[in-house]
Design a protein around this motif. Structure first.
Motif, short mmCIF file in Angstrom:
data_model
loop_
_atom_site.label_atom_id
_atom_site.label_comp_id
_atom_site.label_asym_id
_atom_site.label_seq_id
_atom_site.Cartn_x
_atom_site.Cartn_y
_atom_site.Cartn_z
N CYS A 255 62.59 15.29 40.51
CA CYS A 255 62.25 16.37 41.43
C CYS A 255 62.11 15.82 42.85
O CYS A 255 61.96 14.62 43.06
N GLY A 256 62.15 16.73 43.83
CA GLY A 256 62.14 16.33 45.23
C GLY A 256 63.53 16.48 45.83
O GLY A 256 64.52 16.74 45.13
N GLY A 257 63.61 16.32 47.13
CA GLY A 257 64.86 16.57 47.85
C GLY A 257 66.05 15.77 47.36
O GLY A 257 67.16 16.30 47.25
N VAL A 258 65.86 14.49 47.03
CA VAL A 258 66.98 13.65 46.61
C VAL A 258 67.42 13.97 45.19
O VAL A 258 68.48 13.54 44.74
N ALA A 259 66.62 14.76 44.47
CA ALA A 259 67.00 15.18 43.12
C ALA A 259 68.22 16.09 43.15
O ALA A 259 68.80 16.38 42.11
N GLN A 260 68.62 16.52 44.34
CA GLN A 260 69.84 17.33 44.48
C GLN A 260 71.11 16.48 44.38
O GLN A 260 72.20 17.02 44.29
N ASN A 261 70.94 15.16 44.39
CA ASN A 261 72.10 14.26 44.33
C ASN A 261 72.63 14.18 42.91
O ASN A 261 71.94 13.71 42.00
N GLN A 262 73.85 14.61 42.70
CA GLN A 262 74.44 14.67 41.37
C GLN A 262 74.59 13.29 40.73
O GLN A 262 74.36 13.12 39.53
N ARG A 263 74.97 12.31 41.51
CA ARG A 263 75.16 10.96 40.98
C ARG A 263 73.85 10.40 40.45
O ARG A 263 73.81 9.78 39.38
N PHE A 264 72.77 10.62 41.17
CA PHE A 264 71.47 10.11 40.74
C PHE A 264 71.06 10.77 39.42
O PHE A 264 70.57 10.12 38.51
N CYS A 265 71.29 12.08 39.32
CA CYS A 265 70.98 12.79 38.08
C CYS A 265 71.80 12.25 36.91
O CYS A 265 71.29 12.12 35.79
N GLU A 266 73.07 11.93 37.15
CA GLU A 266 73.91 11.37 36.10
C GLU A 266 73.37 10.03 35.61
O GLU A 266 73.34 9.77 34.40
N MET A 267 72.92 9.19 36.53
CA MET A 267 72.41 7.88 36.17
C MET A 267 71.11 8.00 35.36
O MET A 267 70.92 7.31 34.36
N LEU A 268 70.22 8.88 35.79
CA LEU A 268 68.97 9.07 35.06
C LEU A 268 69.23 9.69 33.69
O LEU A 268 68.57 9.34 32.71
N ALA A 269 70.19 10.61 33.63
CA ALA A 269 70.53 11.22 32.35
C ALA A 269 71.03 10.18 31.35
O ALA A 269 70.71 10.24 30.16
N ASP A 270 71.80 9.19 31.84
CA ASP A 270 72.28 8.12 30.97
C ASP A 270 71.11 7.28 30.45
O ASP A 270 71.11 6.86 29.28
N VAL A 271 70.14 7.00 31.31
CA VAL A 271 68.96 6.26 30.89
C VAL A 271 68.23 7.01 29.78
O VAL A 271 67.85 6.44 28.75
N CYS A 272 68.05 8.30 29.97
CA CYS A 272 67.34 9.12 28.99
C CYS A 272 68.10 9.20 27.67
O CYS A 272 67.50 9.15 26.59
N LYS A 273 69.41 9.31 27.76
CA LYS A 273 70.24 9.39 26.56
C LYS A 273 70.06 8.15 25.69
O LYS A 273 69.99 8.23 24.46
N GLY A 274 69.94 7.00 26.34
CA GLY A 274 69.78 5.76 25.61
C GLY A 274 68.45 5.65 24.89
O GLY A 274 68.28 4.82 23.99
N HIS A 275 67.48 6.49 25.28
CA HIS A 275 66.15 6.45 24.67
C HIS A 275 65.81 7.73 23.92
O HIS A 275 64.66 7.93 23.52
N GLY A 276 66.79 8.60 23.77
CA GLY A 276 66.56 9.84 23.04
C GLY A 276 65.59 10.78 23.72
O GLY A 276 64.91 11.57 23.07
N ALA A 277 65.53 10.71 25.04
CA ALA A 277 64.63 11.57 25.80
C ALA A 277 65.41 12.71 26.45
O ALA A 277 66.56 12.53 26.86
N ARG A 278 64.78 13.86 26.55
CA ARG A 278 65.41 15.01 27.20
C ARG A 278 65.32 14.85 28.71
O ARG A 278 64.26 14.52 29.25
N PHE A 279 66.43 15.06 29.40
CA PHE A 279 66.46 14.99 30.86
C PHE A 279 66.70 16.37 31.45
O PHE A 279 67.47 17.16 30.89
N GLY A 280 66.06 16.65 32.58
CA GLY A 280 66.29 17.93 33.23
C GLY A 280 66.01 17.89 34.72
O GLY A 280 65.19 17.09 35.19
N ALA A 281 66.71 18.74 35.45
CA ALA A 281 66.49 18.90 36.89
C ALA A 281 66.67 20.38 37.21
O ALA A 281 67.63 21.00 36.76
N VAL A 282 65.75 20.94 37.98
CA VAL A 282 65.88 22.35 38.35
C VAL A 282 66.96 22.50 39.41
O VAL A 282 67.49 21.51 39.93
N SER A 283 67.32 23.72 39.74
CA SER A 283 68.38 23.97 40.72
C SER A 283 67.99 23.44 42.09
O SER A 283 66.79 23.32 42.40
N PRO A 284 68.96 23.09 42.92
CA PRO A 284 68.67 22.54 44.25
C PRO A 284 67.72 23.39 45.08
O PRO A 284 66.94 22.85 45.87
#
Length: 325
Positions: A255-284
């Motif tokens: 969350c926060g302004g930089v959470a609008q960056n698609q690449r950052f969300c993709e990288m965090l989603a990959d981290v979560c996938k590796g640990h079986g955690a749900r990832f989410g980001a609200v709309s910009p």
């Protein structure tokens, strides 16, 4: 219960109206400094004061409610730029007195966290909070009445992620010196190594910024932007993965302004996938600074029993998230 929230911590003046968790309107106006300059506090505050009434009217009109139908008012009490904070404080106090309705002061960082958790339907996530001045890994203490409401597991040791991109963009003399322009250029650039600093779950960006600026003229602007973005994102992802392993959380939200960056969300989603955690980001719309997040959080706090004396409320530019009770 309908709440009207006012946001004015930095460059954005926002007025949002929320009814029992449903966003009715989210109007805003943004102060834009001259090219090559950062936020000038006095000028930003003057902008907010000038546009307060038009933005308020737009929010009420979009929500199709009158001022008298508002049950609760709220404003961003801090952290933020002092001159800007005083605008929302004064405006909220006026509206509260005019309508004889209660008023709550809301922590800006808490509002980012709360609207992300609530709109995503998460219970107890690890929060990756990335904005202009703040970059932190946060968890909520679930035991009520046991000290501070939130714990900061890790944070930037010098500057926020958004400020890193904005300062670089100004130093590089971009026509549009902001993080979105860095992201646009990075999409066509190639990576080269830059300084990488992670200390446990803390991270630092000053050395990275210095090296990126010194690379101007030696590498293409696109390549520098790509390398700056990838390196800073990797630092936070490493620290976030460490926090995820430590806490055992099954949910992660950015969350926060930089959470609008698609690449950052993709990288965090990959981290979560590796640990079986749900990832989410609200709309910009709700990750950028906005009034709806202030109103949304105020309704949640009111439900928890928070009440405040209007006369005692004043801006607090240094109100940290781990000081929220």
């Amino acid at each position: 219960m309908i709440c009207l929230g006012i946001e004015s911590t930095a460059h954005t003046l926002g007025v949002g109206i929320v009814d029992c968790g449903r966003v009715l309107s989210n109007a805003k106006s943004m102060y834009k400094p001259p090219a090559g300059e950062g936020i000038i506090p006095r000028n930003a505050a003057d902008h907010h004061a000038e546009f307060f009434l038009p933005v308020l009217q737009q929010a009420l009109s979009s929500a199709k409610v009158s001022l008298q139908e508002i049950s609760l008012f709220a404003f961003s009490q801090g952290p933020g730029i002092g001159q800007c904070l005083r605008v929302s404080c004064a405006g909220a106090k006026y509206l509260s007195a005019k309508t004889i309705k209660p008023l709550l002061g809301i922590n800006h960082c808490h509002a980012h966290l709360e609207i992300s958790r609530g709109l995503l339907g998460m219970e107890d996530p690890l929060y990756v909070y990335v904005s202009g001045a703040n970059t932190q890994l946060i968890t909520e203490n679930r035991l009520q009445g046991k000290g501070a409401r939130f714990t900061v597991l890790g944070e930037t040791l010098d500057m926020g992620l958004g400020n890193l991109f904005d300062v670089f963009a100004r130093e590089a003399k971009f026509l549009y010196p902001n993080g979105s322009e860095v992201a646009r250029l990075a999409s066509s650039g190639k990576y080269f190594p830059l300084p990488y600093t992670v200390k446990g779950m803390n991270f630092a960006f000053a050395g990275l910024l210095t090296s990126a600026v010194r690379s101007i003229g030696k590498h293409s602007t696109e390549d520098i932007a790509r390398s700056l973005m990838e390196t800073s994102f990797a630092e936070i992802c490493e620290a976030a993965e460490r926090a995820l392993c430590l806490t055992g959380k099954r949910e992660v939200t950015v969350c926060g302004g930089v959470a609008q960056n698609q690449r950052f969300c993709e990288m965090l989603a990959d981290v979560c996938k590796g640990h079986g955690a749900r990832f989410g980001a609200v709309s910009p719309e709700f990750n950028a600074d906005n009034g709806a997040m202030i109103a949304y959080t105020a309704l949640s706090e009111w439900k928890r029993g928070k009440r405040e004396k209007v006369d005692a409320l004043k801006p607090n530019g240094y109100w940290r998230i781990d000081e929220v009770m």
